[in-house]
Structure formats: structure tokens, C-alpha cells
Design an enzyme around this catalytic site. Structure first.
Site: not given
Ligand code: NAI
Ligand code: MG
Length: 536
Positions: A135-136, A233, A267
Site C-alpha cells: 500500500w505504500n 522485493e 522500503c
Molecule cells: P505486506 O507484506 O503486509 O503486504 C503486501 C501485499 O501482500 C499486500 O497486497 C497484501 O494484501 C498481500 N499479502 C498479505 N499476505 C499475503 C499472503 N499470504 N499471500 C499473498 N499475498 C499476501 O506489506 P505492506 O504492509 O502492504 O507493505 C509494506 C511493506 O512492503 C514494507 O515491508 C516495505 O518495506 C515493503 N516494500 C518493499 C519494497 C521493495 O521494493 N523492496 C517497496 C515497497 C514496499
């Protein structure tokens, strides 16, 4: 019905209904059927379709900005620069790049031994790519991945975070309005916890996951069982390193932008700052002077830079990290106010700067993902590198210095996938630079040509150049003298000093005379000819 909460007011921005597993299955099967035709188009034809996206994005710019802001709480300026402008730049770039880097390549031959073979490498799309995004940055993160997947000839099923459903809907609208062939991209709305299994069961060919390390591990376990390829990622806890010769004014401004924009929910945002002893006090003084000027409040265009955290859960996590650090002896050297009155029901968290934080506190070891920056004094280069690397995460880092020499060797010592020099975070917006982490930040690469390789698989086609011949020399039958003949080939290709029995260490010690060597060489060439005769 799921309510999507406006993080500024705590009120409802939208309500959304989840899709069923049947809808997902149908979408995947339609995307699979559409993929064959889409793949058959030339890069130019796909590019013509996809280039229409740009004008549709521009047309919807204001709606995109307000939708992104209303579900994330970020400012309109953050939305238009880091999400919308970046998308327009990226779409143009991938269309051109795909044509250049994904075209079939002729492979250069390694040795004369393979003179009768020629090989080509094709970069084939996987089929249906399933994108799961956080969501970020609800628009730009999935947008990059969609463009990479589509330009490479895949079709796409996208699932955005529940909190950013309205942005997901708008993504579907934008691609629909660009009048692309039917079913090449479909946005689905599913609860996160069921998505991993649902995608795999529905027959998605590859998953691109961006999100937390924790969820990444869950998906990896599921995908492992089924051998479904996944790109990861994941989270970060970035270090910023200030060396004695840094331009401190730029460093302070950079720290505030990369640490606090999007309320620290990036991130690749700055979480830990290590400043050299000789400039620490000056840096801290400037930082404190400048952080006071940053305005925190509802980001509705009323001139504030920083909004609330996006979700209540995120607010709890951030305040948990700060309280824990304070309990362990951290000093709060700055804490901003939060907007009073009717906005207090939103998820605002004060901008917080900490000092004296123990190395094992979660705020140092985990991703905090909030407007919280930790400052630490370091004495020399080796301590700086050791502390910056003292984290299970390794997404990005930055080095602030005016020394070209340090800028050339120090980045190599940092255990992160991206290192910026005199900048931080912004390279995510440069579609030409690869983006991806080390350690628990994931093990994949997105963006640039490496991102295109991630959405394609390699197929090699090896051709025999003389198919009218009877056999390759190593095929049957194997006659008695064949071993010796191949040993001669070994001698010729290996450049050794003797033939057959002379290839060992013994042989090298006692150098053979010139005539003997000539006769051995001729013998080997003869053997080689005999081997060539085996073709017929
Ligand atoms: P999250 O891991 O809670 O959710 C990410 C996505 O995965 C959402 O769409 C969520 O609904 C889905 N999801 C949750 N459980 C799942 C499962 N068991 N199977 C499949 N999909 C599932 O992360 P959040 O809170 O949405 O985003 C923040 C995180 O994302 C932070 O840790 C941030 O660092 C990371 N991030 C990494 C980036 C990168 O380029 N490395 C870029 C942006 C964010
Ligand atoms: Mg942290």
C-alpha cells in the site's frame, strides 16, 4: 464489504467487495488465453498499444493524485513526483528497452571444438504474471511491474493491498481506457492472506511480490511446495553514512526527505544515520534546525509536507518501536506535534529523532516504516561499515562524501542492493537502474533490463550447422584408438607441452626437444583430422 479508512480523518473513503476465487480462476484463464496472441505481436506492435497509457495517465493525473493521497495520506506532491511522473517516464522507457534487450541473441562460441554448432537465446515470457503489491506506493510499484511484464509479452493479474483498492480500480480504468487487447491485465481484489495460495491454485506462472519480509517468507514456503517462481522485493532498514567531508546542508535535506517522505513508509527510506565523530554535532544541530520547519498535517494541499501513517496497524508498530527504544535507554532529541482537533482521529505519528539507541533494539534491527530517524556517532570507516551492515535487511544505503575515492570503494563494502552517493531512495524512480535487496530484503531484481529478464525465461536453441553429416565425433561406435585421439584434442585445446602421456606434471618438468615437440604436435593435428572424419 470492507471499509477503507482515510488515514487523515479516520473516516471511510470507500467500501470494497472482495472477488471470489471463481472470479480469480476465470480471470487467470482468460489472461492465459489472451497471452498467446499478445506474445505473438512484435515489440513494436505491443509498444504502440502500450504507448497510449501515457496520455491516459496524464488525463487522470488529478484523480490519481487525490485517490493515492486519500488512501495513503501522502501529500499531493509526493504522489505526483514519486508515483505519477515516475510512471510516465517508466512506460516510455520499458517500451523501448524491451525491444532492445529481449530480442533473440546469437550466442558467441566458446571454442573451435563447437565449430559445427550455432546457438540462439530467446527471452520468452512466462505466461500469466501475478503481481502482489503493497500500500505504500500503491500506483508506481505495480505500474513498473505491469509495464515490464506486458512489454515482455506476458499478461497480468494484479492484486493490490486492500487499503489501496481504489488505486487498483483506477489502474484497471487506465489500462482499459488505453484500449489494449481484452484480458491482458486484470486487477483482482482479494484478502492478502489467501492470495498466495489462490494465485498458485489458479495457475499463475510467476509471482512478483513486493511487501514485507514476513509475508515474503509465507509466499516462499507456499511457492516452494509447488515450484512456482517468485520474485521478492521485501522490506528495508536503510543506513545513511555521513563522512567528515560531506556537504552537511545537502546531507540534512536529503536525510529529511528520504527519511520522512511518505511519513517514512518507503522500503528504501532512511532509518539509521551514522555520522562521523568530527561532523556529528554540526550535522545534528542542522538536522534539528531543519526538521522543525517540516509541517505535519492533512495533506490536502494546505501546505503540509508530511501526513499520517497509512494504517492504524502501522501506527501501532511505529510507536511500539519507539517506546521499546526509549525503555532501553534511547534519548528522544526531537518529537514534533501532531495536528490537533478534528484530525486527531487520523493515524498521525510525530516526527521523531532518536539518539543513544542500543544496537539490538527493534528500531535498529527491524524495519520501522515511520517518521522515525535514529542518529549515531561513529569514529572511523571500519566502524561505519560494520554498523551500517549490522542488520538482517539490506535493501539500500547511502554514502555522503565529497571524496571521489571514498565514493568509489566504500559502496562496494555495503551489504545492500542499491547504494546512493550524496542521495538516497530516489533511484527507485529511475527505471534504468536495477532495484533489489540483499539479505532479508529479497533476492530479486526489478527495473531496468534486469527487471525484464526477471519476467522472462531463457530458451536456448542450438543448431547443428551440418545436418547432412552422419554423426558428431563422440557418438557411437567408439573404436579402440578414439580415447587417444580425443586426448590429442585435449592437448591441442589445453595448450599442453606433450601429447597423450606428456600432459601430466612429469612431462612438464622434462622439456622435450624441439623436433620431438614438432612431431607430437603434427601427430595431434593428424588425430584431430581423424576425429573430423568421424562425421562421415
Ligand atoms: P505486506 O507484506 O503486509 O503486504 C503486501 C501485499 O501482500 C499486500 O497486497 C497484501 O494484501 C498481500 N499479502 C498479505 N499476505 C499475503 C499472503 N499470504 N499471500 C499473498 N499475498 C499476501 O506489506 P505492506 O504492509 O502492504 O507493505 C509494506 C511493506 O512492503 C514494507 O515491508 C516495505 O518495506 C515493503 N516494500 C518493499 C519494497 C521493495 O521494493 N523492496 C517497496 C515497497 C514496499
Ligand atoms: Mg528501523
Amino acid at each position: 464489504m470492507v471499509k477503507i479508512i482515510n488515514p487523515v480523518t479516520g473516516g471511510t473513503v470507500a467500501e470494497t467487495v472482495y472477488d471470489t476465487l471463481e472470479t480469480l480462476k476465470e480471470a487467470v484463464s482468460k489472461a492465459g488465453a489472451a497471452q498467446g496472441k499478445w506474445q505473438k505481436l512484435s515489440f513494436k506492435e505491443r509498444g504502440l498499444h502500450l504507448s497510449r497509457i501515457r496520455s491516459v495517465i496524464v488525463k487522470h493525473a488529478d484523480e490519481l493524485t487525490s485517490t493515492i493521497s486519500s488512501v495513503t495520506g501522502k501529500s499531493g506532491i509526493d504522489a505526483i513526483t514519486t508515483e505519477i511522473l515516475s510512471a510516465v517516464i517508466a512506460s516510455r522507457y520499458y517500451i523501448k528497452l524491451a525491444k532492445r534487450v529481449l530480442k533473440p541473441e546469437k550466442v558467441r562460441r566458446s571454442s573451435i571444438f563447437f565449430f559445427n554448432k550455432k546457438a540462439y537465446v530467446y527471452h520468452e515470457p512466462y505466461g500469466v504474471i501475478g503481481i502482489i503489491s503493497p500500500w505504500n506506493y500503491p500506483f508506481i510499484i505495480p505500474f513498473h511491474e505491469i509495464m515490464m511484464a506486458l512489454t515482455a509479452g506476458n499478461t497480468v493479474i494484479l492484486k493490490v493491498a486492500t487499503q489501496s483498492q481504489p488505486v487498483g480500480k483506477l489502474i484497471q480504468t487506465i489500462f482499459d481506457e488505453a484500449d489494449l487487447p481484452a484480458n491482458i491485465i486484470r486487477v483482482v481484489n482479494l484478502p492478502g492472506k489467501i492470495t498466495g495460495k489462490a494465485f498458485i491454485d489458479a495457475g499463475i506462472d510467476k509471482i512478483l511480490f513486493t511487501g514485507s519480509t514476513e509475508t515474503g517468507r509465507e509466499i516462499a514456503a507456499l511457492a516452494g511446495k509447488n515450484l512456482v517462481p517468485v520474485s521478492f522485493e521485501l522490506g528495508g532498514s536503510d543506513a545513511m553514512i555521513i563522512l567528515p567531508d560531506a556537504n552537511l546542508k545537502r546531507a540534512v535535506n536529503g536525510a529529511l526527505w528520504a527519511g520522512l517522505s511518505n511519513s517514512g513508509q518507503s522500503c528504501g527510506g532512511v532509518e539509521r544515520i551514522y555520522a562521523a565523530d568530527s561532523v556529528y554535532d554540526k550535522f545534528k544541530e542542522l538536522l534539528l534546525e531543519n526538521v522543525k520547519k517540516i509541517r505535519i498535517g492533512p495533506t490536502d494541499g494546505s501546505g503540509t509536507e508530511i501526513g499520517p501513517l497509512t494504517t492504524e496497524k502501522q501506527k501501532e508498530k511505529v510507536s511500539g518501536h519507539v517506546e521499546d527504544a526509549v525503555r532501553k535507554g534511547a534519548r528522544v532529541i526531537y518529537r514534533s506535534g501532531v495536528p490537533p482537533g478534528k484530525n486527531s482521529s487520523g493515524f498521525f505519528y510525530p516526527v521523531t529523532i532518536l539518539e543513544n539507541v542500543p544496537a539490538d533494539a527493534p528500531v535498529m534491527q527491524e524495519e520501522t516504516f515511520g517518521p522515525v530517524i535514529v542518529l549515531e556517532r561513529v569514529k572511523d570507516e571500519s566502524e561505519i561499515v560494520r554498523k551500517a551492515n549490522d542488520s538482517p535487511l539490506g535493501l539500500t544505503s547511502s554514502l555522503w562524501t565529497s571524496s571521489r575515492k571514498k565514493a568509489s570503494y566504500l559502496p562496494r563494502l555495503l551489504e545492500t542492493g542499491v547504494v546512493s552517493v550524496n542521495d538516497h531512495l530516489m533511484s527507485h524512480g529511475m527505471p534504468e537502474t536495477p532495484w533489489g535487496g540483499y539479505k532479508d530484503s529479497g533476492h530479486s531484481i526489478t527495473h531496468g533490463k534486469w527487471g525484464l529478464y526477471e519476467v522472462t525465461r531463457v530458451k536456448v536453441v542450438v543448431h547443428e550447422k551440418f545436418p547432412w553429416t552422419q554423426r558428431d565425433p563422440w557418438w557411437y561406435p567408439h573404436d579402440k584408438g578414439l580415447y587417444k585421439k580425443f586426448k590429442s584434442v585435449l592437448f591441442l585445446l589445453g595448450g599442453q607441452a606433450g601429447r597423450g602421456d606428456r600432459t601430466g606434471r612429469e612431462g612438464n618438468k622434462k622439456k622435450a626437444g624441439i623436433f620431438k615437440r614438432i612431431s607430437r604436435f603434427t601427430g595431434a593435428v593428424m588425430d584431430m583430422f581423424k576425429i573430423i572424419l568421424r562425421f562421415f
